[in-house]
Design an enzyme around this catalytic site. Structure first.
Site, PDB file in Angstrom:
ATOM      1  N   GLY A  97       1.013  -1.158   0.413  1.00  0.00           N
ATOM      2  CA  GLY A  97      -0.022   0.031  -0.607  1.00  0.00           C
ATOM      3  C   GLY A  97       0.881   1.014   0.248  1.00  0.00           C
ATOM      4  N   ASN A 104       3.833   1.917   3.283  1.00  0.00           N
ATOM      5  CA  ASN A 104       5.016   1.769   2.175  1.00  0.00           C
ATOM      6  C   ASN A 104       6.184   3.533   2.713  1.00  0.00           C
ATOM      7  OD1 ASN A 104       4.932  -0.984   0.874  1.00  0.00           O
ATOM      8  ND2 ASN A 104       3.958  -0.316  -0.344  1.00  0.00           N
ATOM      9  N   THR A 124       9.120  11.642 -10.537  1.00  0.00           N
ATOM     10  CA  THR A 124       9.867  10.303 -10.634  1.00  0.00           C
ATOM     11  C   THR A 124      10.398   9.713 -11.936  1.00  0.00           C
ATOM     12  OG1 THR A 124       8.234   8.356  -9.720  1.00  0.00           O
ATOM     13  CG2 THR A 124       9.771   9.947  -8.097  1.00  0.00           C
ATOM     14  N   GLY A 180      12.102   6.677 -13.304  1.00  0.00           N
ATOM     15  CA  GLY A 180      12.780   4.953 -12.723  1.00  0.00           C
ATOM     16  C   GLY A 180      14.171   5.188 -12.778  1.00  0.00           C
ATOM     17  N   GLY A 189      16.363   9.040 -12.682  1.00  0.00           N
ATOM     18  CA  GLY A 189      16.075   9.220 -10.586  1.00  0.00           C
ATOM     19  C   GLY A 189      15.598  10.349 -11.100  1.00  0.00           C
ATOM     20  N   ASP A 198       7.199   4.897  -3.609  1.00  0.00           N
ATOM     21  CA  ASP A 198       6.749   4.841  -1.942  1.00  0.00           C
ATOM     22  C   ASP A 198       8.100   5.610  -1.113  1.00  0.00           C
ATOM     23  OD1 ASP A 198       4.632   4.047  -2.610  1.00  0.00           O
ATOM     24  OD2 ASP A 198       4.593   2.391  -2.465  1.00  0.00           O
ATOM     25  N   SER A 223      16.009   0.444  -2.395  1.00  0.00           N
ATOM     26  CA  SER A 223      15.609  -0.107  -2.210  1.00  0.00           C
ATOM     27  C   SER A 223      14.716  -1.277  -3.382  1.00  0.00           C
ATOM     28  CB  SER A 223      13.678   0.073  -2.520  1.00  0.00           C
ATOM     29  OG  SER A 223      13.462   0.933  -3.195  1.00  0.00           O
TER      30      SER A 223
HETATM   31  P1  ATP Z   1       6.385   2.577  -8.327  1.00  0.00           P
HETATM   32  O1  ATP Z   1       4.988   3.161  -8.737  1.00  0.00           O
HETATM   33  O2  ATP Z   1       6.921   1.483  -8.697  1.00  0.00           O
HETATM   34  O3  ATP Z   1       6.503   2.163  -7.130  1.00  0.00           O
HETATM   35  P2  ATP Z   1       7.011   4.996  -9.679  1.00  0.00           P
HETATM   36  O4  ATP Z   1       6.336   4.954 -10.895  1.00  0.00           O
HETATM   37  O5  ATP Z   1       6.280   5.918  -8.205  1.00  0.00           O
HETATM   38  O6  ATP Z   1       7.227   3.592  -8.405  1.00  0.00           O
HETATM   39  P3  ATP Z   1       9.790   4.975 -10.293  1.00  0.00           P
HETATM   40  O7  ATP Z   1      10.080   6.631 -10.871  1.00  0.00           O
HETATM   41  O8  ATP Z   1       9.845   3.977 -11.314  1.00  0.00           O
HETATM   42  O9  ATP Z   1       8.704   5.491  -8.600  1.00  0.00           O
HETATM   43  O10 ATP Z   1      11.092   5.366  -9.054  1.00  0.00           O
HETATM   44  C1  ATP Z   1      11.287   5.934  -7.640  1.00  0.00           C
HETATM   45  C2  ATP Z   1      12.285   6.080  -8.242  1.00  0.00           C
HETATM   46  O11 ATP Z   1      13.297   5.239  -7.493  1.00  0.00           O
HETATM   47  C3  ATP Z   1      13.300   6.707  -8.991  1.00  0.00           C
HETATM   48  O12 ATP Z   1      13.187   8.050  -9.258  1.00  0.00           O
HETATM   49  C4  ATP Z   1      15.619   6.238  -8.520  1.00  0.00           C
HETATM   50  O13 ATP Z   1      15.930   6.732  -7.606  1.00  0.00           O
HETATM   51  C5  ATP Z   1      14.614   4.859  -8.046  1.00  0.00           C
HETATM   52  N1  ATP Z   1      14.638   3.753  -9.135  1.00  0.00           N
HETATM   53  C6  ATP Z   1      13.380   3.353  -9.619  1.00  0.00           C
HETATM   54  N2  ATP Z   1      13.887   2.376 -11.007  1.00  0.00           N
HETATM   55  C7  ATP Z   1      15.225   2.656 -11.079  1.00  0.00           C
HETATM   56  C8  ATP Z   1      16.074   1.498 -11.447  1.00  0.00           C
HETATM   57  N3  ATP Z   1      15.817   0.588 -12.426  1.00  0.00           N
HETATM   58  N4  ATP Z   1      17.129   1.539 -11.259  1.00  0.00           N
HETATM   59  C9  ATP Z   1      17.623   2.688 -10.115  1.00  0.00           C
HETATM   60  N5  ATP Z   1      16.844   3.542  -9.531  1.00  0.00           N
HETATM   61  C10 ATP Z   1      16.108   3.097  -9.643  1.00  0.00           C
HETATM   62  O1  RIB Z   2       3.363   0.920  -4.682  1.00  0.00           O
HETATM   63  C1  RIB Z   2       3.454   0.046  -4.556  1.00  0.00           C
HETATM   64  C2  RIB Z   2       2.454  -0.021  -3.605  1.00  0.00           C
HETATM   65  O2  RIB Z   2       1.383  -0.001  -4.951  1.00  0.00           O
HETATM   66  C3  RIB Z   2       2.312  -2.002  -3.232  1.00  0.00           C
HETATM   67  O3  RIB Z   2       2.370  -2.321  -2.023  1.00  0.00           O
HETATM   68  C4  RIB Z   2       0.776  -2.520  -3.605  1.00  0.00           C
HETATM   69  O4  RIB Z   2      -0.203  -2.823  -2.505  1.00  0.00           O
HETATM   70  C5  RIB Z   2       0.073  -0.577  -4.435  1.00  0.00           C
HETATM   71  O5  RIB Z   2      -1.368  -0.536  -3.398  1.00  0.00           O
END
Ligand code: ATP
Ligand code: RIB
Length: 316
Positions: free
Chosen positions: A44, A48, A230, A232, A235, A263, A293
């Site tokens: 969640g 998280n 963000t 991925g 950065g 999160d 993470s």
């Molecule tokens: P999620 O919904 O899976 O929690 P998100 O889409 O909200 O993720 P992302 O932009 O994918 O967020 O990732 C958040 C941060 O995590 C990035 O800004 C980066 O610092 C780190 N991160 C994510 N993926 C990677 C990767 N493949 N390598 C290094 N750092 C990563």
């Molecule tokens: O951002 C990751 C989270 O999204 C997971 O822990 C899942 O529970 C969903 O809410």
């Protein structure tokens, strides 16, 4: 780092139990994929990020809802074990605790289906009261994510503004009702697809598909908020009154599961802001933590301690 001893954060959002299957690839519509492993993890977006903020050194209160079931008892126990204050959490009768079914492929990419359960019962009055109590407590930041009802999310951000507590909104997902109040919080933290969605809904006259930096800048100017995107492995992009700053992700040897990376970023960002860091420094700390993470299965498994974040951020 900061004088994090004084960092106090209220996190409002969803708590789930995540059932994670690792498989050779993500399933298509109507398809079954079979993987060797299945594991259950705390999840969640709200819970998280509360864990991420607590491990980063902040005192954390979490506000949300669980059902009157074993999953709810377990979920609250896990948060309490992290030192998080869960007294603002509702236990809702005859409703399941939220759950997420997650498939992760070998590149760490995921597919998630969430059953909201009790998260859909978080009441606006509860979050208003939690924000008011957080103001008395001296909270330095309210972090809101939107896997709860739109009424509760909107009530929370309006209450934070009324009480003058700096407010970060992670618009994941982008809720229709949120679009009219996007200028209320101080900081928006979309990922790339949420940024595109927010841009299209807020500045709908642009027929192009502009680059992220252009969309984030236009959104920040139009709404008069800071926008932190963000991206991925690319950065984080920070757009605030001082301008645009690109924050690199940390180097990761092996990406295992990116679930919860956003999160982790949001929780550590909120903890760092509440501890007195400026936005760019807080985003650097959040990005370093989020990159740490992704090396483990489970949203919270790889969330680092303050010490590990400092170690990674200093490059030692
Ligand atoms: P999620 O919904 O899976 O929690 P998100 O889409 O909200 O993720 P992302 O932009 O994918 O967020 O990732 C958040 C941060 O995590 C990035 O800004 C980066 O610092 C780190 N991160 C994510 N993926 C990677 C990767 N493949 N390598 C290094 N750092 C990563
Ligand atoms: O951002 C990751 C989270 O999204 C997971 O822990 C899942 O529970 C969903 O809410």
């Amino acid at each position: 780092m900061t004088d994090d001893d004084d960092a106090k954060v209220l996190v409002i959002g969803a708590v789930n139990v995540d059932l994670v299957v690792t498989a050779e690839r993500l399933p298509g519509p109507g398809e079954t994929v079979v993987g060797p492993d299945v594991s259950s993890h705390g999840g969640g977006k709200g819970a998280n990020s509360a864990v991420a903020a607590a491990r980063a050194g902040a005192a954390v209160r979490y506000c949300g809802a669980v059902g009157d079931d074993e999953m709810g008892t377990g979920a609250l126990g896990e948060l309490a074990d992290e030192g998080i204050d869960v007294t603002e959490v509702a236990r809702v009768d005859r409703v399941s605790t939220g759950a997420a079914l997650i498939v992760v492929d070998p590149s760490g990419e995921n597919q998630i289906a969430v059953g909201s359960g009790a998260n859909a019962r978080v009441a606006p009055d509860r979050v208003r009261a939690a924000v008011a109590r957080a103001a008395d407590w001296g909270a330095g930041c309210v972090l809101i994510s939107t896997e709860i009802t739109s009424e509760a999310a909107v009530a929370a951000l309006k209450a934070a503004a009324e009480h003058g507590i700096p407010c970060v909104v992670n618009p994941a997902p982008v809720l229709d009702e949120l679009v009219g109040v996007l200028s209320v919080p101080d900081i928006l933290t979309p990922n790339s697809s949420e940024l595109r969605d927010l841009y299209a809904r807020t500045l709908p006259d642009d027929p192009r598909d502009p680059p992220e930096i252009e969309m984030a800048t236009a959104l920040a100017e139009h709404l008069d908020v800071s926008v932190v995107v963000t991206l991925g492995a690319d950065g984080v992009l920070v757009v605030d009154r001082a301008g645009v700053t690109s924050v690199p992700a940390g180097e990761v040897e092996s990406v295992v599961d990116t679930t919860g990376a956003g999160d982790t970023f949001n929780g550590v960002l909120a903890a760092s802001l509440a501890g007195g860091l400026g936005l760019v420094a807080a985003a650097r700390r959040g990005a370093a933590a989020a990159s740490l993470s992704v090396a483990h299965v489970g949203a919270r498994t790889g969330m680092p301690t303050a010490e590990a974040i400092e170690h990674a951020a200093s490059g030692t």
